[in-house]
Design a protein around this motif. Structure first.
Motif, PDB file in Angstrom:
ATOM      1  N   ARG A  52       0.828  -1.202   0.000  1.00  0.00           N
ATOM      2  CA  ARG A  52       0.000   0.000   0.000  1.00  0.00           C
ATOM      3  C   ARG A  52       0.871   1.264   0.000  1.00  0.00           C
ATOM      4  O   ARG A  52       0.652   2.189  -0.793  1.00  0.00           O
ATOM      5  CB  ARG A  52      -0.899  -0.016   1.239  1.00  0.00           C
ATOM      6  N   LEU A  53       1.886   1.291   0.875  1.00  0.00           N
ATOM      7  CA  LEU A  53       2.742   2.481   0.947  1.00  0.00           C
ATOM      8  C   LEU A  53       3.565   2.642  -0.330  1.00  0.00           C
ATOM      9  O   LEU A  53       3.822   3.753  -0.786  1.00  0.00           O
ATOM     10  CB  LEU A  53       3.676   2.403   2.161  1.00  0.00           C
ATOM     11  N   ARG A  54       3.967   1.507  -0.904  1.00  0.00           N
ATOM     12  CA  ARG A  54       4.756   1.580  -2.138  1.00  0.00           C
ATOM     13  C   ARG A  54       3.946   2.263  -3.244  1.00  0.00           C
ATOM     14  O   ARG A  54       4.479   3.080  -4.011  1.00  0.00           O
ATOM     15  CB  ARG A  54       5.188   0.176  -2.564  1.00  0.00           C
ATOM     16  N   GLU A  55       2.681   1.949  -3.294  1.00  0.00           N
ATOM     17  CA  GLU A  55       1.831   2.587  -4.301  1.00  0.00           C
ATOM     18  C   GLU A  55       1.720   4.092  -4.020  1.00  0.00           C
ATOM     19  O   GLU A  55       1.767   4.920  -4.935  1.00  0.00           O
ATOM     20  CB  GLU A  55       0.451   1.906  -4.298  1.00  0.00           C
ATOM     21  N   LEU A  56       1.614   4.445  -2.744  1.00  0.00           N
ATOM     22  CA  LEU A  56       1.498   5.875  -2.396  1.00  0.00           C
ATOM     23  C   LEU A  56       2.778   6.645  -2.712  1.00  0.00           C
ATOM     24  O   LEU A  56       2.732   7.765  -3.232  1.00  0.00           O
ATOM     25  CB  LEU A  56       1.149   6.028  -0.900  1.00  0.00           C
ATOM     26  N   THR A  57       3.922   6.055  -2.383  1.00  0.00           N
ATOM     27  CA  THR A  57       5.170   6.765  -2.695  1.00  0.00           C
ATOM     28  C   THR A  57       5.412   6.791  -4.202  1.00  0.00           C
ATOM     29  O   THR A  57       6.013   7.727  -4.730  1.00  0.00           O
ATOM     30  CB  THR A  57       6.386   6.135  -1.981  1.00  0.00           C
ATOM     31  N   GLU A  58       4.906   5.779  -4.899  1.00  0.00           N
ATOM     32  CA  GLU A  58       5.035   5.799  -6.363  1.00  0.00           C
ATOM     33  C   GLU A  58       4.252   6.987  -6.946  1.00  0.00           C
ATOM     34  O   GLU A  58       4.682   7.610  -7.919  1.00  0.00           O
ATOM     35  CB  GLU A  58       4.534   4.464  -6.945  1.00  0.00           C
ATOM     36  N   ARG A  59       3.110   7.293  -6.338  1.00  0.00           N
ATOM     37  CA  ARG A  59       2.360   8.473  -6.792  1.00  0.00           C
ATOM     38  C   ARG A  59       3.220   9.725  -6.687  1.00  0.00           C
ATOM     39  O   ARG A  59       3.230  10.571  -7.579  1.00  0.00           O
ATOM     40  CB  ARG A  59       1.111   8.702  -5.910  1.00  0.00           C
ATOM     41  N   ILE A  60       3.921   9.822  -5.549  1.00  0.00           N
ATOM     42  CA  ILE A  60       4.764  11.015  -5.358  1.00  0.00           C
ATOM     43  C   ILE A  60       5.910  11.019  -6.358  1.00  0.00           C
ATOM     44  O   ILE A  60       6.197  12.037  -6.998  1.00  0.00           O
ATOM     45  CB  ILE A  60       5.304  11.055  -3.901  1.00  0.00           C
ATOM     46  N   ARG A  61       6.540   9.861  -6.520  1.00  0.00           N
ATOM     47  CA  ARG A  61       7.660   9.765  -7.480  1.00  0.00           C
ATOM     48  C   ARG A  61       7.216  10.169  -8.872  1.00  0.00           C
ATOM     49  O   ARG A  61       7.957  10.848  -9.603  1.00  0.00           O
ATOM     50  CB  ARG A  61       8.206   8.329  -7.545  1.00  0.00           C
ATOM     51  N   ALA A  62       6.024   9.730  -9.257  1.00  0.00           N
ATOM     52  CA  ALA A  62       5.568   9.962 -10.630  1.00  0.00           C
ATOM     53  C   ALA A  62       5.024  11.377 -10.816  1.00  0.00           C
ATOM     54  O   ALA A  62       5.274  12.016 -11.834  1.00  0.00           O
ATOM     55  CB  ALA A  62       4.495   8.930 -10.991  1.00  0.00           C
ATOM     56  N   ARG A  63       4.310  11.857  -9.819  1.00  0.00           N
ATOM     57  CA  ARG A  63       3.568  13.092 -10.059  1.00  0.00           C
ATOM     58  C   ARG A  63       4.299  14.361  -9.668  1.00  0.00           C
ATOM     59  O   ARG A  63       4.017  15.416 -10.241  1.00  0.00           O
ATOM     60  CB  ARG A  63       2.197  13.001  -9.378  1.00  0.00           C
ATOM     61  N   ARG A 117      -3.327  15.186  -0.549  1.00  0.00           N
ATOM     62  CA  ARG A 117      -3.289  16.576  -0.082  1.00  0.00           C
ATOM     63  C   ARG A 117      -1.891  17.154  -0.197  1.00  0.00           C
ATOM     64  O   ARG A 117      -1.698  18.316  -0.559  1.00  0.00           O
ATOM     65  CB  ARG A 117      -3.762  16.650   1.376  1.00  0.00           C
ATOM     66  N   PHE A 118      -0.889  16.311   0.103  1.00  0.00           N
ATOM     67  CA  PHE A 118       0.501  16.779  -0.032  1.00  0.00           C
ATOM     68  C   PHE A 118       0.782  17.175  -1.476  1.00  0.00           C
ATOM     69  O   PHE A 118       1.385  18.218  -1.759  1.00  0.00           O
ATOM     70  CB  PHE A 118       1.457  15.672   0.426  1.00  0.00           C
ATOM     71  N   LEU A 119       0.312  16.350  -2.395  1.00  0.00           N
ATOM     72  CA  LEU A 119       0.546  16.632  -3.820  1.00  0.00           C
ATOM     73  C   LEU A 119      -0.227  17.878  -4.280  1.00  0.00           C
ATOM     74  O   LEU A 119       0.204  18.574  -5.198  1.00  0.00           O
ATOM     75  CB  LEU A 119       0.156  15.413  -4.668  1.00  0.00           C
ATOM     76  N   GLU A 120      -1.315  18.154  -3.636  1.00  0.00           N
ATOM     77  CA  GLU A 120      -2.052  19.383  -3.954  1.00  0.00           C
ATOM     78  C   GLU A 120      -1.325  20.624  -3.470  1.00  0.00           C
ATOM     79  O   GLU A 120      -1.287  21.652  -4.144  1.00  0.00           O
ATOM     80  CB  GLU A 120      -3.435  19.364  -3.279  1.00  0.00           C
ATOM     81  N   GLY A 160       2.178  24.818  -5.125  1.00  0.00           N
ATOM     82  CA  GLY A 160       2.035  26.211  -4.720  1.00  0.00           C
ATOM     83  C   GLY A 160       3.072  26.606  -3.674  1.00  0.00           C
ATOM     84  O   GLY A 160       3.592  27.730  -3.690  1.00  0.00           O
ATOM     85  N   THR A 161       3.395  25.679  -2.789  1.00  0.00           N
ATOM     86  CA  THR A 161       4.377  25.964  -1.739  1.00  0.00           C
ATOM     87  C   THR A 161       5.755  26.193  -2.347  1.00  0.00           C
ATOM     88  O   THR A 161       6.454  27.154  -2.005  1.00  0.00           O
ATOM     89  CB  THR A 161       4.428  24.782  -0.742  1.00  0.00           C
ATOM     90  N   VAL A 162       6.137  25.314  -3.265  1.00  0.00           N
ATOM     91  CA  VAL A 162       7.447  25.468  -3.920  1.00  0.00           C
ATOM     92  C   VAL A 162       7.471  26.776  -4.701  1.00  0.00           C
ATOM     93  O   VAL A 162       8.442  27.547  -4.638  1.00  0.00           O
ATOM     94  CB  VAL A 162       7.736  24.266  -4.843  1.00  0.00           C
ATOM     95  N   LEU A 215       4.131  17.956 -11.504  1.00  0.00           N
ATOM     96  CA  LEU A 215       3.437  19.058 -10.834  1.00  0.00           C
ATOM     97  C   LEU A 215       4.348  20.242 -10.541  1.00  0.00           C
ATOM     98  O   LEU A 215       3.899  21.379 -10.455  1.00  0.00           O
ATOM     99  CB  LEU A 215       2.844  18.566  -9.502  1.00  0.00           C
ATOM    100  N   VAL A 216       5.636  19.949 -10.335  1.00  0.00           N
ATOM    101  CA  VAL A 216       6.581  20.991  -9.916  1.00  0.00           C
ATOM    102  C   VAL A 216       7.721  21.040 -10.929  1.00  0.00           C
ATOM    103  O   VAL A 216       8.385  20.028 -11.141  1.00  0.00           O
ATOM    104  CB  VAL A 216       7.147  20.680  -8.509  1.00  0.00           C
TER     105      VAL A 216
END
Lengths: 460, 460
Positions: free
Chosen positions: B258-269, B357-360, B364-366, B273-274
């Motif tokens: 489950r966590l691997r899928e979540l961190t993969e979202r961050i790696r990919a997106r 939410r972090f990805l949202e 803007g924060t950066v 996004l930034v």
């Protein structure tokens, strides 16, 4: 059930339990981090440090939390010695320090340093003059406990600190046994203590290094705890430790008076209730809750076992209760009897009834152990004429050599001698101690085919 | 509120909390004592050791509890080196080890030993061949983490252990980051870990020394924990540590996926996004919950602060977030960008919503931090003719030197150079990393009047 071994560990104080549980939610994060969970942890750590420093009587930036009192002593001794390397490599300790201090001294010696052990009197107390005599030009550090962990004797810390200060030598005080009762007086330079001795949780020690004391932390370090105690802070436990020290101090004066009266009962009544007992330690200058006595002709392990069966948890410095089969170095340094040794140390809150029950149970328990060992009954021996005697107690452990000696002393005439052969280390301490108690003359020891021959002359 | 810094510390697992509270009543006494309270404590300690050993995959008598993972590493490295003193004094570590390993190596070097740091590739991974090449006749010990704490890259422990075994050299594995997820495979000889990394309490580490591995504990010791970890055992916490390790392991397989899928979202997106972001660490062979990226033209401390205000707790290896003002040694060894560095490490149980939410919030924060710093907008620079340029960024901290470089690179013709003067250590890492990301040529550095001159040639 009565737990009477507070000098070993005190059950968790209710305040420690509350503080621990309350800070489990706030105190798990890394206090070095800048985010909210880290800041919360930092606030808890800072507040705990302030509370502990106030209880010790030092500045918060002089105090770090260590994983245990033992680690505080180890780090304190090593850091202080290294910080004073230019002065020399001579270390002074008392002969009755806690093993953590003696182990640190052994490592120092193995690394090329020199160590002087300051002797104690029969009550376990050092003289400030003996520290003065031990001080040398190359003395880097002196160590002295605030009070002894086995017999409760308080040490003249302020006087020794003054002697050290006059010589420009820092004094490290192991305050593990006394910090619950009050601040350590005098101009000491370093101080170590342990939370589980005052009702705090395990896993927390204190190391205080006064500003101005030279200190060079040894071994790998990190940025935590001023570089003096590496590793993630044991935070909820630190909070509980500080909170309980404050709570214990608030109750200290009243509780000290109450426990002192209870231990005085033991000091006064045990010799009357149990024949052939030596109460050891300073009768006045002592910890409120600690009293220690030794019973002639008693196997310490058997006595502890019987007392445990009767619901009393106490400890012993007898050789048979140690893994090394050596008697306690404290009793040895004091020159007192080590066989049948019992330390009773009352946790705060011990009901008077527990002490009374202990005094009820003890005489029968000691008598039963003695009977099983075939111990001589006091004053039974009838003098006979005849020459000197040899008792071969080799292969027999404490308290058998002393029992055998006692059985035959009446068989030699006044002026005659008994030669006890023994290969048990405890005999070296207990045969002279028996002579002292019995008013017989201890002539000395000499090597024998197996073990050692101890020579005793009958004088009464 | 989302705490996303599990690599630093994991909130207490419910099982740890239960076990801790349950053992406060039973586990406060000295497990070395023979009375009932001591025997109860001993039973708890023995059971905890068995549970922990089973989770590690070792014998109970190979495992001791230490006050922290850091202390386990320090004791493990020192004891293994001393135990192999006859073989020599050469120590091998990877360049991306935890600071506790590197600090132990520094102490070894200061004491006359030699240390080889094995380099890593751009993903932070070592090659077994590099360990093979580093092995010498006098190598006493090699150390390798199971997975990196800053970027999550898994190391080839089994292969390196095999290489070491063939040479007769023990391998110490720092398993702090991975033990929650499973046993460490391979023929390692020593292993260290830390309970608060798996949801256990602070104050507990593990040190495993395989039977047959030579080991000589250093420093003062006592009779506790096989002579390898002196001081009163941190018992209720040890019970909680072992119980939570078992609990975490029971949930590990499902939670890892489950966590691997979540961190993969961050790696990919995140890169989508930034703009101007480098995701670092091995994309496949990595810890389930850890992902790290660096943002060009961003002040790491400001970014952490803004993310904290937005309710996200993360950490950073940027120089501005360290007390030394040096970038993380891990990022440096990898040769990747260190400015605007963010490590997101998800504790077990992190809801997917927190990651979304972090990805949202992140873009803007950066952007806000960049705007405040006057960072160049991507692809804005218009090439002009003209000679080489000098940018004086002395006295300015990361990420300013890189921002200044980016602002002027368009002002020199293709083939022209920009010379950046900087006295900030992070520039040494970040200017080459910027060139790599931007496809410009990093020519090299040379000493300048103040600080260092970094030469960059425009090639596109």
């Amino acid at each position: 059930m009565a737990y009477l071994d507070a000098a070993s560990a005190v059950p968790l104080h209710p305040v420690a339990r509350q503080a621990l549980q309350a800070s489990l939610d706030e105190g798990w994060a890394d206090p070095a981090r800048l985010y909210r969970e880290g800041r919360r942890a930092r606030l808890l750590l800072d507040a705990a440090r302030e509370a502990a420093a106030e209880a010790v009587g030092c500045r918060p930036d002089e105090l770090v939390f260590t994983p245990s009192g033992t680690r505080a002593v180890h780090s304190g001794v090593a850091g202080a010695l290294a910080g004073r390397r230019r002065a020399g490599t001579h270390l002074i300790v008392s002969a009755v320090e806690h093993s953590s201090v003696l182990h640190a001294a052994e490592v120092h010696e193995a690394g090329g340093g020199t160590v002087t052990q300051v002797p104690v009197d029969r009550t376990g107390r050092v003289e400030a003059a003996a520290y003065a005599a031990a001080l040398r030009g190359d003395t880097a550090l002196a160590c002295l406990q605030s009070a002894n962990h086995e017999v409760g004797t308080e040490q003249p810390v302020a006087e020794v600190a003054e002697v050290c200060r006059a010589a420009g030598v820092p004094l490290l005080v192991d305050a593990a046994q006394s910090l619950a009762w009050g601040k350590v007086a005098g101009g000491w330079s370093l101080l170590a203590a342990s939370a589980h001795k005052w009702g705090g949780p395990s896993g927390v020690g204190l190391l205080v290094v006064r500003k101005g004391a030279r200190f060079a932390p040894q071994g790998p370090g990190d940025e935590r705890e001023s570089g003096r105690a590496p590793g993630f802070e044991n935070l909820p436990a630190i909070v509980a430790a500080a909170a309980s020290l404050r709570a214990v101090r608030a109750e200290a004066a009243g509780e000290a008076a109450r426990l002192r009266e209870l231990t005085e009962r033991i000091r006064a009544r045990v010799p009357a209730l149990v024949p052939d007992v030596e109460v050891v330690g300073d009768p006045v200058r002592r910890l409120p809750g600690t009293v220690t006595f030794s019973c002639l002709y008693v196997d310490g392990e058997a006595l502890l076992h019987e007392l445990d069966r009767a619901g009393f948890s106490v400890s012993s410095g007898s050789s048979c209760t140690s893994s090394t089969l050596l008697p306690s170095h404290v009793l040895k340094a004091m020159g007192v009897l080590s066989e049948g040794n019992v330390r009773v140390s009352l946790p705060p809150g011990t009901p008077a009834g527990d002490v009374e029950r202990f005094l009820e149970v003890l005489p029968g328990t000691v008598a039963a152990v003695r009977e099983r060992l075939g111990a001589p009954v006091a004053a039974e021996a009838v003098p006979r004429t005849g020459g000197d005697l040899v008792v071969d107690a080799t292969g027999r452990r404490c308290p058998v050599p002393v029992i055998e000696l006692a059985k035959v002393i009446g068989d030699v005439p006044v002026g005659g001698t008994v030669r006890v052969l023994s290969d048990d280390e405890a005999a070296r301490l207990d045969i002279p101690a028996w002579c002292e108690m019995r008013g017989q003359e201890y002539v000395g020891e000499e090597p024998a085919d197996r073990g050692t021959a101890y020579l005793v002359r009958r004088v009464s």
